[in-house]
Enzyme design. Structure first.
Site, PDB file in Angstrom:
ATOM      1  CG  HIS A 101     -14.499   0.002  -6.460  1.00 58.09           C
ATOM      2  ND1 HIS A 101     -15.559  -0.120  -5.595  1.00 58.09           N
ATOM      3  CD2 HIS A 101     -13.405   0.190  -5.692  1.00 58.09           C
ATOM      4  CE1 HIS A 101     -15.108  -0.006  -4.353  1.00 58.09           C
ATOM      5  NE2 HIS A 101     -13.819   0.171  -4.392  1.00 58.09           N
ATOM      6  CG  ASP A 104      -2.272   0.728   0.911  1.00 60.15           C
ATOM      7  OD1 ASP A 104      -2.250   1.965   0.728  1.00 60.15           O
ATOM      8  OD2 ASP A 104      -3.310   0.061   0.847  1.00 60.15           O
TER       9      ASP A 104
HETATM   10  C1  LIG Z   1     -10.798   0.827  -0.877  1.00 58.59           C
HETATM   11  S1  LIG Z   1      -9.259   0.495  -0.125  1.00 58.59           S
HETATM   12  C2  LIG Z   1      -9.172  -1.273  -0.309  1.00 58.59           C
HETATM   13  C3  LIG Z   1      -8.349  -1.921   0.752  1.00 58.59           C
HETATM   14  C4  LIG Z   1      -8.220  -3.443   0.729  1.00 58.59           C
HETATM   15  N1  LIG Z   1      -7.812  -3.967  -0.542  1.00 58.59           N
HETATM   16  C5  LIG Z   1      -9.461  -4.132   1.219  1.00 58.59           C
HETATM   17  O1  LIG Z   1     -10.013  -4.947   0.494  1.00 58.59           O
HETATM   18  O2  LIG Z   1      -9.876  -3.859   2.365  1.00 58.59           O
HETATM   19  C6  LIG Z   1      -8.126   1.089  -1.360  1.00 58.59           C
HETATM   20  C7  LIG Z   1      -6.680   1.032  -0.935  1.00 58.59           C
HETATM   21  O3  LIG Z   1      -5.864   1.458  -2.032  1.00 58.59           O
HETATM   22  C8  LIG Z   1      -4.757   2.158  -1.497  1.00 58.59           C
HETATM   23  N2  LIG Z   1      -4.112   2.979  -2.542  1.00 58.59           N
HETATM   24  C9  LIG Z   1      -4.581   4.111  -3.116  1.00 58.59           C
HETATM   25  N3  LIG Z   1      -3.705   4.570  -4.024  1.00 58.59           N
HETATM   26  C10 LIG Z   1      -2.645   3.716  -4.022  1.00 58.59           C
HETATM   27  C11 LIG Z   1      -1.422   3.637  -4.774  1.00 58.59           C
HETATM   28  N4  LIG Z   1      -1.128   4.544  -5.715  1.00 58.59           N
HETATM   29  N5  LIG Z   1      -0.591   2.608  -4.532  1.00 58.59           N
HETATM   30  C12 LIG Z   1      -0.896   1.666  -3.597  1.00 58.59           C
HETATM   31  N6  LIG Z   1      -2.047   1.681  -2.857  1.00 58.59           N
HETATM   32  C13 LIG Z   1      -2.904   2.691  -3.072  1.00 58.59           C
HETATM   33  C14 LIG Z   1      -5.379   2.971  -0.390  1.00 58.59           C
HETATM   34  O4  LIG Z   1      -4.401   3.438   0.535  1.00 58.59           O
HETATM   35  C15 LIG Z   1      -6.357   1.967   0.214  1.00 58.59           C
HETATM   36  O5  LIG Z   1      -5.771   1.238   1.255  1.00 58.59           O
END
Ligand SMILES: C[S@@+](CC[C@H](N)C(=O)[O-])C[C@H]1O[C@@H](n2cnc3c(N)ncnc32)[C@H](O)[C@@H]1O
Length: 423
Positions: A323, A273
């Site tokens: 999404h 992340d």
């Molecule tokens: C909606 S959450 C989903 C979390 C997890 N996969 C779950 O199922 O509970 C989206 C995640 O994407 C991460 N994220 C957003 N932009 C990112 C990036 N450029 N690289 C890595 N992670 C990222 C956010 O920090 C967040 O933890």
């Protein structure tokens, strides 16, 4: 209407029959009613009966209200949100005793609010199932208000709903008038609502309070029926991985990997992340003091817009990631993974596959459409139909093939298993 009411009666018999047989409490307005109207392990037909009851009851309500009362009833929605925000802001959830009642006058004094306003707000909220008035001029918790008061994740969800989601929804029209064809994440309703020009996740990372609330919200989303982590466990044959490696891309605090590691003793996990999220991961695992996790989950700071450096993993899991992103960004994220895939690697995308309009029960479809709206308003993104998913995969690499799609019962998301066809 009579046909609908007969259908409801038949489904209620299935539901009540299950409760009688198993001793599970039938739903009631009592404070002690369980958090889940049905336990996860109840048979599928009983879960279906519950979904039908909600859908037919909603249909019946709309028919009985008729067009002339559409707007009158619509008003309840935004007032419920306004009341929830007020009750949170003035700590009414915490100040109402857990097992007892309290008079409005004592409560108003404790909360330092006007007693008349308290009565008005609380009594409006009561018509939605929050709090009860067990005797005149006294207020007590209902099962629903007690859940929000005692479960910090649900409280965070309530806060996020009132302070982030609702103002963002209200700014949608203005955003679309200002940026009619915007695709990026910095010209959204969220940007209008919070008056800034950075993307959602960057904005969160700048506010420890918002960041913490959003993490709690994600945990409660994970615990609610439609997005329960159990569906991830049921959506793929994890046991067949043996001691394989799962890369949990955008895995946040690692809830998916933790649930999998607890259930399946062999695979290992890398949770990737953004740096500020991954940073606390190791300490978090340690704090859980769970021997099933020891040495099996590591955290990595990784931006999924950069090349994936874990090569040839067995599974690249993208749960609730794509999404958030519009077409071209989703293509970039997947291309970085495809370049790292080995012969036996697979990508598992766990996200919604939208049904055609009117094809699902309305109680289900409207929650899926809430997700679609939230994605559009926050990210200029969307929930996708199967054709939308296929179009993305085709653009990433025509060799990508969906081998299997599983939508575990009760899940708002499906697990798509995607492999790289070998020439
Ligand atoms: C909606 S959450 C989903 C979390 C997890 N996969 C779950 O199922 O509970 C989206 C995640 O994407 C991460 N994220 C957003 N932009 C990112 C990036 N450029 N690289 C890595 N992670 C990222 C956010 O920090 C967040 O933890």
């Amino acid at each position: 209407m009579e046909t609908l009411s007969k259908k409801i009666e038949a489904e209620c018999r299935v539901f009540d029959g299950y409760c009688r047989k198993t001793g599970y409490p039938t739903p009631s307005s009592e404070r002690t009613t369980p958090t889940f109207a049905l336990p996860h392990e109840a048979p599928t037909e009983v879960h279906v009966a519950r979904e039908r009851i909600m859908s037919y009851a909603l249909n019946l309500f709309q028919l009985a209200a008729g067009p002339s009362e559409y707007l009158a009833n619509l008003q309840t929605g935004y007032h419920y949100v306004a009341c929830l925000q007020w009750l949170l802001r003035f700590k009414i959830f915490a100040l109402v005793p857990q097992q007892d009642q309290i008079s409005y006058s004592d409560l108003a004094e404790l909360a330092q609010v006007d007693e008349g306003r308290l009565k008005s707000v609380a009594r409006m909220a009561m018509t939605s199932g929050l709090f009860v008035e067990p005797s005149p001029l006294y207020i007590a918790h209902s099962a629903t208000s007690a859940l929000i008061s005692t479960n910090p994740n649900f409280r965070d969800w309530a806060m996020v709903l009132c302070t982030m989601s609702a103002p963002t929804a209200a700014a949608m029209t203005e955003a679309h008038a200002k940026w009619p064809h915007a695709k990026g994440q910095t010209e959204t309703a969220y940007n209008i609502a919070f008056d800034h020009d950075i993307d959602f996740f960057k904005h969160l990372s700048q506010s420890p309070v918002l960041h913490k609330q959003f993490a709690g919200y994600m945990r409660s989303v994970t615990a609610s029926r439609g997005t329960h982590m159990d569906h991830l466990l049921d959506g793929f044959d994890w046991a067949k991985l043996g001691n394989g490696l799962v890369v949990d891309v955008g895995g946040s605090t690692g809830q998916a990997s933790i649930a999998l590691a607890r259930e399946f003793p062999e695979p290992n996990f890398i949770v990737q992340d953004r740096a500020e999220v991954a940073m606390g991961g190791d300490a978090y695992i340690e704090s859980l003091q769970d021997s099933r996790l020891a040495g099996r989950i590591t955290y990595q700071a990784h931006d999924f817009f950069l090349p994936q450096h874990v090569i040839g993993a067995d599974v690249y899991l993208l749960r609730m990631i794509l999404h958030d992103w519009a077409f071209e960004d989703s293509v970039k994220i997947l291309r970085n993974i495809v370049a790292a895939m080995g012969k036996t690697s697979r990508v598992l995308i766990m996200d919604t596959v939208l049904p055609d309009p009117g094809q699902a029960l309305v109680a289900k479809e409207r929650l899926l459409r809430v997700r679609d709206m939230a994605m559009m308003q926050t990210f200029n993104s969307l929930e996708r139909s199967l054709d939308d998913w296929l179009a993305i995969l085709e653009r990433v690499d025509p060799r990508l093939e969906i081998r299997n799609i599983v939508q575990p019962h009760g899940s708002v998301m499906s697990v798509m298993e995607i492999v790289l066809e070998q020439d």
